[in-house]
Design a protein around this motif. Structure first.
Motif, PDB file in Angstrom:
ATOM      1  N   MET A   1       0.827  -1.178   0.000  1.00  0.00           N
ATOM      2  CA  MET A   1       0.000   0.000   0.000  1.00  0.00           C
ATOM      3  C   MET A   1       0.881   1.255   0.000  1.00  0.00           C
ATOM      4  SD  MET A   1      -2.964  -1.655  -0.004  1.00  0.00           S
ATOM      5  CE  MET A   1      -3.451  -0.275  -0.836  1.00  0.00           C
ATOM      6  N   GLU A   2       1.927   1.236   0.814  1.00  0.00           N
ATOM      7  CA  GLU A   2       2.794   2.409   0.900  1.00  0.00           C
ATOM      8  C   GLU A   2       3.455   2.719  -0.437  1.00  0.00           C
ATOM      9  OE1 GLU A   2       5.478   1.866   4.173  1.00  0.00           O
ATOM     10  OE2 GLU A   2       3.833   1.546   5.574  1.00  0.00           O
ATOM     11  N   VAL A   3       3.914   1.701  -1.124  1.00  0.00           N
ATOM     12  CA  VAL A   3       4.538   1.901  -2.438  1.00  0.00           C
ATOM     13  C   VAL A   3       3.509   2.442  -3.423  1.00  0.00           C
ATOM     14  CG1 VAL A   3       5.591   0.721  -4.411  1.00  0.00           C
ATOM     15  CG2 VAL A   3       6.378   0.219  -2.099  1.00  0.00           C
ATOM     16  N   SER A   4       2.319   1.904  -3.382  1.00  0.00           N
ATOM     17  CA  SER A   4       1.257   2.380  -4.281  1.00  0.00           C
ATOM     18  C   SER A   4       0.952   3.846  -4.014  1.00  0.00           C
ATOM     19  CB  SER A   4      -0.015   1.557  -4.102  1.00  0.00           C
ATOM     20  OG  SER A   4       0.206   0.217  -4.437  1.00  0.00           O
ATOM     21  N   ILE A   5       0.834   4.217  -2.755  1.00  0.00           N
ATOM     22  CA  ILE A   5       0.572   5.622  -2.403  1.00  0.00           C
ATOM     23  C   ILE A   5       1.692   6.510  -2.919  1.00  0.00           C
ATOM     24  CG2 ILE A   5       0.404   7.245  -0.469  1.00  0.00           C
ATOM     25  CD1 ILE A   5      -1.010   4.945   1.082  1.00  0.00           C
ATOM     26  N   GLU A   6       2.918   6.065  -2.712  1.00  0.00           N
ATOM     27  CA  GLU A   6       4.072   6.850  -3.157  1.00  0.00           C
ATOM     28  C   GLU A   6       4.068   7.026  -4.679  1.00  0.00           C
ATOM     29  OE1 GLU A   6       8.928   6.538  -3.177  1.00  0.00           O
ATOM     30  OE2 GLU A   6       7.822   5.557  -1.562  1.00  0.00           O
TER      31      GLU A   6
ATOM     32  N   PHE B   1       1.476   6.676  -6.796  1.00  0.00           N
ATOM     33  CA  PHE B   1       0.328   7.478  -7.212  1.00  0.00           C
ATOM     34  C   PHE B   1       0.596   8.950  -6.957  1.00  0.00           C
ATOM     35  CE2 PHE B   1      -2.754   3.712  -6.270  1.00  0.00           C
ATOM     36  CZ  PHE B   1      -2.442   3.143  -7.499  1.00  0.00           C
ATOM     37  N   SER B   2       1.265   9.250  -5.839  1.00  0.00           N
ATOM     38  CA  SER B   2       1.577  10.640  -5.500  1.00  0.00           C
ATOM     39  C   SER B   2       2.587  11.248  -6.459  1.00  0.00           C
ATOM     40  CB  SER B   2       2.117  10.730  -4.075  1.00  0.00           C
ATOM     41  OG  SER B   2       1.160  10.321  -3.146  1.00  0.00           O
ATOM     42  N   LYS B   3       3.607  10.479  -6.786  1.00  0.00           N
ATOM     43  CA  LYS B   3       4.676  10.990  -7.651  1.00  0.00           C
ATOM     44  C   LYS B   3       4.287  11.026  -9.123  1.00  0.00           C
ATOM     45  CE  LYS B   3       8.650   9.638  -4.867  1.00  0.00           C
ATOM     46  NZ  LYS B   3       9.817   8.767  -4.787  1.00  0.00           N
ATOM     47  N   ARG B   4       3.612   9.974  -9.593  1.00  0.00           N
ATOM     48  CA  ARG B   4       3.355   9.825 -11.026  1.00  0.00           C
ATOM     49  C   ARG B   4       1.898  10.057 -11.411  1.00  0.00           C
ATOM     50  NH1 ARG B   4       6.694   4.195 -11.603  1.00  0.00           N
ATOM     51  NH2 ARG B   4       8.683   5.029 -10.916  1.00  0.00           N
ATOM     52  N   GLY B   5       1.031  10.186 -10.415  1.00  0.00           N
ATOM     53  CA  GLY B   5      -0.396  10.263 -10.694  1.00  0.00           C
ATOM     54  C   GLY B   5      -0.945   8.864 -10.887  1.00  0.00           C
ATOM     55  N   PHE B   6      -2.265   8.745 -10.775  1.00  0.00           N
ATOM     56  CA  PHE B   6      -2.880   7.432 -10.889  1.00  0.00           C
ATOM     57  C   PHE B   6      -2.611   6.814 -12.249  1.00  0.00           C
ATOM     58  CE2 PHE B   6      -6.517   4.676 -11.864  1.00  0.00           C
ATOM     59  CZ  PHE B   6      -6.392   3.763 -10.825  1.00  0.00           C
TER      60      PHE B   6
END
Length: 78
Positions: free
Chosen positions: A1-6, A8-13
């Motif tokens: 989850m943490e990697v996904s959040i990171e 999504f935050s950096k590259r957008g969904f």
């Protein structure tokens, strides 16, 4: 989850991919797909978990309404 959040935050969904997530976590795509069907489901899980955590710290809605109704501008200044 943490990697996904990171990611999504950096590259957008749309800029993050299942492949990128699994690469950064160090697992195979098939392993992730055993738990999540797609990125949408990952994002939904992130939101559900966020809501659960915020529910733990926020007062009940009736208290928020009371705070908003009774608070004055003077009360909010340091």
């Amino acid at each position: 989850m943490e990697v996904s959040i990171e990611l999504f935050s950096k590259r957008g969904f749309s800029g993050a991919s299942i492949r990128g997530i699994t690469k950064d976590v160090g697992i195979k795509e098939s392993s992730l797909c055993k738990h999540f069907r797609n990125k949408d489901e990952i994002l939904e899980t992130i939101f559900v978990n966020f809501r659960k955590e915020t529910d733990k710290i926020l007062p009940p809605m009736e208290h928020i309404n009371w705070i908003v109704e009774t608070m004055t501008l003077k009360d909010s200044t340091p």
